[in-house]
Enzyme design. Structure first.
Site, PDB file in Angstrom:
ATOM      1  CG  ASP A  38      59.865  16.571  37.292  1.00  0.00           C
ATOM      2  OD1 ASP A  38      58.756  16.539  37.879  1.00  0.00           O
ATOM      3  OD2 ASP A  38      60.851  17.175  37.775  1.00  0.00           O
ATOM      4  CG  ASP A  66      57.958  18.692  45.954  1.00  0.00           C
ATOM      5  OD1 ASP A  66      59.065  18.297  45.526  1.00  0.00           O
ATOM      6  OD2 ASP A  66      57.084  19.171  45.198  1.00  0.00           O
ATOM      7  CE  LYS A  70      68.562  16.208  32.922  1.00  0.00           C
ATOM      8  NZ  LYS A  70      68.865  17.068  34.077  1.00  0.00           N
ATOM      9  NE  ARG A 104      67.818  20.583  31.414  1.00  0.00           N
ATOM     10  CZ  ARG A 104      69.029  20.538  31.980  1.00  0.00           C
ATOM     11  NH1 ARG A 104      70.115  20.675  31.246  1.00  0.00           N
ATOM     12  NH2 ARG A 104      69.154  20.342  33.271  1.00  0.00           N
ATOM     13  CG  ASP A 124      60.755  14.143  39.502  1.00  0.00           C
ATOM     14  OD1 ASP A 124      60.420  13.520  38.502  1.00  0.00           O
ATOM     15  OD2 ASP A 124      61.926  14.532  39.664  1.00  0.00           O
ATOM     16  CE1 TYR A 155      61.051  18.943  34.010  1.00  0.00           C
ATOM     17  CE2 TYR A 155      60.463  21.128  33.213  1.00  0.00           C
ATOM     18  CZ  TYR A 155      61.356  20.279  33.834  1.00  0.00           C
ATOM     19  OH  TYR A 155      62.556  20.778  34.286  1.00  0.00           O
TER      20      TYR A 155
END
Lengths: 467, 329
Positions: free
Chosen positions: A292, A407, A289, A286, A400, A295
């Site tokens: 990450d 993960d 922000k 966004r 991230d 994205y």
């Protein structure tokens, strides 16, 4: 096009002129206290630029190692998870088809196949996640859910065998999708569950890839998604909410699959997504922000989709030099030709469906990846740099951003994003990239994906051939 | 009695009130994939949950069981769904449920199921719940001012239950705290376009433009107000091109010669919608060119020049600007 990494280790980097680049919101010209957004951004930039500094200062052979895709480590991490997850994973106990998909899709991107025994175990496990009335839940005995259904179907497509694909009961699945359809045009995630753009995408993706997409499923859907496009240009989860990368991908892909993408304000959508790539070289979800790795796919993939979409429009306009007025009214429903004689037809409408045959609607997926394309609308090499240097984890897997834990979700979407980057200069979705399209050694090359469904392209062809 | 403290978890098999129930193990099959090494308490709790879920037992003890199971895995939507069925069948006190869900939500503020449950509950409680819901989301947002679920919930509350009176003030507060908070800008747009207490976009436009221009001038490198400015003219882009405040702020930022990317991008949009740039404008753009200005200041080629400048000053988006240039009218 040079495939060497970008040096953006300082705000007045080689990338920018004396004017500071956008997203360096941290580098405020006034001497005031930084806002929380600026502070957070600053912290991330520090870590990321440190990594890029180390990289650019390193000797050549170290650099090669740093931008190498550590395949073996990733496969080890993925395989281990597939075979056994620790007790802390109980928080994902309602997401096990997702774990299957994240892991198997990642492996497939790495060209790693799965042995027959494991394959059969997967098919068996997913059948146990099936509800007797159709749809797949997060685990055996759980309520069927659209997201886990999407994950299960994509997993079976990724397995690719006849057994896997035929284990899907398409009629049952279709009735489940229909039950999830809401009167407002969108879909609910599960019985009496939440409605949002994600639910819409998961339903339509499944319906499309399995050729069970029909008029009933798409009625009112385009209008709902249109209401979710915000003043910023991106798409939100629900009408009124903030433009968000994940939902933008979901909304865009859905609109294309239901052949209503011309309803969207594409130029503002493109502009919004393009501006989500920041000085860290990766994408944020966004405005204002943090970057990450996941994205890389949601945003990078959206631009990849748009790239192909523009090519289709361009191709169709180019191949029809005669005046639009002279094109036949009914057009040719079997081909992807642009029939645009109706005055309100925009260049982005790909097909003219007179009938409601599911096969024709699902044919959009196939046509979509055949056409030649223009270059990427984002900085592909920079994104690859972020993925390999900042998201890739030495012990295997992806994360991230530096400081976060790896993960399986991030492994899936960082790899998917990496694939999108590598093929972003390719003429067709699966033609092998030139070496300068791939950051690092050519052996970093992943399998190409179908960007609308996010399955390996080869697997997509297999489904289409079989069903 | 099911224990709420976790200092001494009592297995269900040792709870007398559950002695009539046969636990149902998970049908994982002989060779499950992605198997989770469940801790004993998790496994057993889920075995008993499956028992009441499959037998559709809508009792008090089933409700308490869902509380325990939810605490272990708040992401299990099946448990939440069943809990709602039980609550309805028992005609449970919804205010008690509100206490329960708010306590769970505070510890798991990024969980879809929890927020969906709150929405379901608030809908049942009706307009009286509006104030409490707005208060609750405000608390969550005070910890994380961009929590996506909290904002969506807040918007739903406003539209379904009301409470618009202080919303624009709330946006002002948040933006004062952090002018970069894009969620607050988004909420601002939501309020000015949908609040039944305000006049709608057209009525609010002028004052909003002033507010936004002020925000831009104090932080020109902040993307949020630039997008908001365009958003204010979504219904009438030509108006954007003719707004003196808009072209004014553009000129001001460009004249300062740093943080020019958003200004240049806006200028490109203005030109697309019929903006007639003054010579001063052309001059200011000229001054940003890194190559010697042999290119003319003719407004028609201005757009092309702007794209070229952007390819240099915003190299991350050089492909995008090249594409924009190729698509100029």
């Amino acid at each position: 096009m040079d495939s060497s990494p970008i040096d953006s280790s300082s705000s007045s980097s080689t990338l920018s002129s004396p004017t500071s680049s956008p997203h360096s919101a941290a580098h405020d010209n006034q001497s005031r206290t930084l806002t929380l957004s600026q502070l957070e951004q600053c912290k991330v930039e520090e870590r990321v630029f440190e990594i890029y500094r180390i990289f650019s200062d390193a000797p050549a052979h170290t650099q090669t190692l740093m931008v190498e895709l550590w395949r073996d480590k990733h496969i080890e991490f993925l395989t281990r998870g597939f075979n056994q997850l620790g007790p802390s994973y109980h928080v994902l106990d309602a997401n096990r088809p997702w774990l299957c998909y994240w892991i198997l899709h990642s492996r497939a991107l790495l060209s790693e196949s799965i042995d027959t025994e494991l394959e059969n175990n997967t098919i068996d496990f997913l059948s146990r996640c099936k509800d007797k009335n159709g749809g797949y839940g997060g685990g055996p005995g759980q309520l069927p859910h659209l997201a886990t259904t999407y994950a299960a179907v994509n997993t079976l497509v990724t397995l690719g065998s006849d057994a896997a694909l035929l284990s899907i009961n398409r009629e049952e699945l279709h009735s489940f999708l229909l039950r999830m359809k809401d009167s407002c045009g969108a879909f609910r995630m599960h019985t009496a569950g939440e409605i949002d753009v994600r639910a819409c995408y998961t339903a339509i993706s499944v319906a499309s890839i399995l050729n069970i997409l029909d008029l009933e499923l798409v009625t009112g859907l385009g209008d709902y998604i249109l209401r979710c496009q915000t003043y910023e240009g991106g798409i939100a989860g629900e009408p009124g909410s903030e433009a968000h990368g994940g939902y933008t991908f979901c909304g865009l892909a859905t609109m294309i699959l239901i052949n209503e993408v011309d309803k969207l304000d594409l130029s503002s959508l493109i502009d919004w997504v393009a501006f989500r790539q920041g000085v860290e070289c990766g994408f944020q979800g966004r405005t204002n922000k943090l970057v990450d790795g996941c994205y890389s796919f949601w945003q990078g993939g959206s631009l990849c989709i748009i790239q192909r979409l523009l090519s289709i429009a361009h191709h169709q306009i180019k191949s029809s030099p005669i005046s639009l007025k002279h094109l036949s009214v009914d057009g040719n429903a079997d081909s992807a030709s642009f029939t645009g004689c109706k005055p309100d037809r925009s260049p982005y409408q790909i097909h003219d469906f007179d009938g409601e045959e599911a096969g024709k609607r699902s044919a959009i997926g196939l046509e979509f990846i055949k056409i030649t394309n223009e270059g990427p609308l984002f900085h592909s090499i920079a994104l690859q740099q972020y993925i390999l240097l900042c998201s890739q984890v030495l012990e295997g897997g992806f994360r991230d951003k530096p400081g976060k834990q790896r993960d399986h979700y991030h492994s899936c979407y960082c790899l998917s994003g990496l694939s999108v980057c590598q093929y972003s200069f390719s003429k067709t979705a699966d033609s092998p990239p030139l070496p300068n399209a791939v950051l690092g050694l050519y052996s970093n090359l992943l399998e190409p994906i179908h960007p609308l469904y996010n399955v390996v392209l080869e697997k997509y062809y297999k489904v289409q051939a079989l069903l | 009695m099911s224990s709420e403290e976790d200092d001494e978890w009592v297995p269900f098999s040792r709870r007398s009130e559950w002695s009539d129930v046969k636990p149902v193990p998970q049908d994982d099959g002989p060779h499950p994939v992605v198997p989770i090494a469940y801790a004993d308490d998790f496994r057993e709790t889920m075995d008993y949950f499956r028992a009441v879920y499959f037998s559709d037992e809508r009792s008090r003890r089933a409700l308490d069981l869902t509380s325990e199971a939810i605490a272990m895995n708040p992401g299990n939507y099946t448990i939440w769904h069943f809990r709602r069925l039980v609550l309805e069948s028992l005609h449970a006190d919804l205010n008690d449920e509100l206490k329960f869900i708010n306590s769970v939500a505070s510890k798991n503020s990024k969980n879809y199921q929890i927020w969906h449950h709150k929405r379901w509950l608030a809908e049942k409680l009706g307009p009286e719940a509006a104030e409490k819901e707005l208060e609750f989301t405000k608390n969550i947002l005070s910890i994380d001012a961009k929590n996506y679920h909290a904002w969506s919930h807040r918007q739903w509350v406003l539209e379904a239950l009301g409470g618009w009176e202080n919303e624009l003030d709330y946006c002002n507060e948040l933006l004062e705290d952090d002018i970069y908070n894009n969620s607050a800008w988004n909420q601002r747009y939501f309020v000015i376009t949908r609040s039944p207490l305000l006049g709608g976009l057209q009525a609010m436009r002028e004052s909003e433009v002033s507010y936004t221009v002020g925000a831009i001038l104090s932080n020109p490198e902040n993307e949020s107000p630039w997008r908001y400015l365009r958003g204010l003219h979504k219904d009438d882009p030509d108006l954007l091109a003719h707004n003196k405040q808009v072209s004014g702020v553009c000129l001001q930022v460009l004249s300062a010669k740093h943080d020019v990317v958003f200004a240049l991008s806006l200028l490109l949009d203005l030109l697309r919608h019929g903006f007639q740039p003054s010579l001063e404008f052309c001059g200011v753009v000229d001054a940003l060119r890194s190559v010697s200005p042999e290119l003319s200041s003719d407004p028609a080629s201005l757009a092309g020049s702007i794209c070229s400048i952007l390819e240099t000053v915003d190299p991350l988006r050089s492909n995008y600007w090249a594409w924009r240039r190729s698509h100029l009218p």
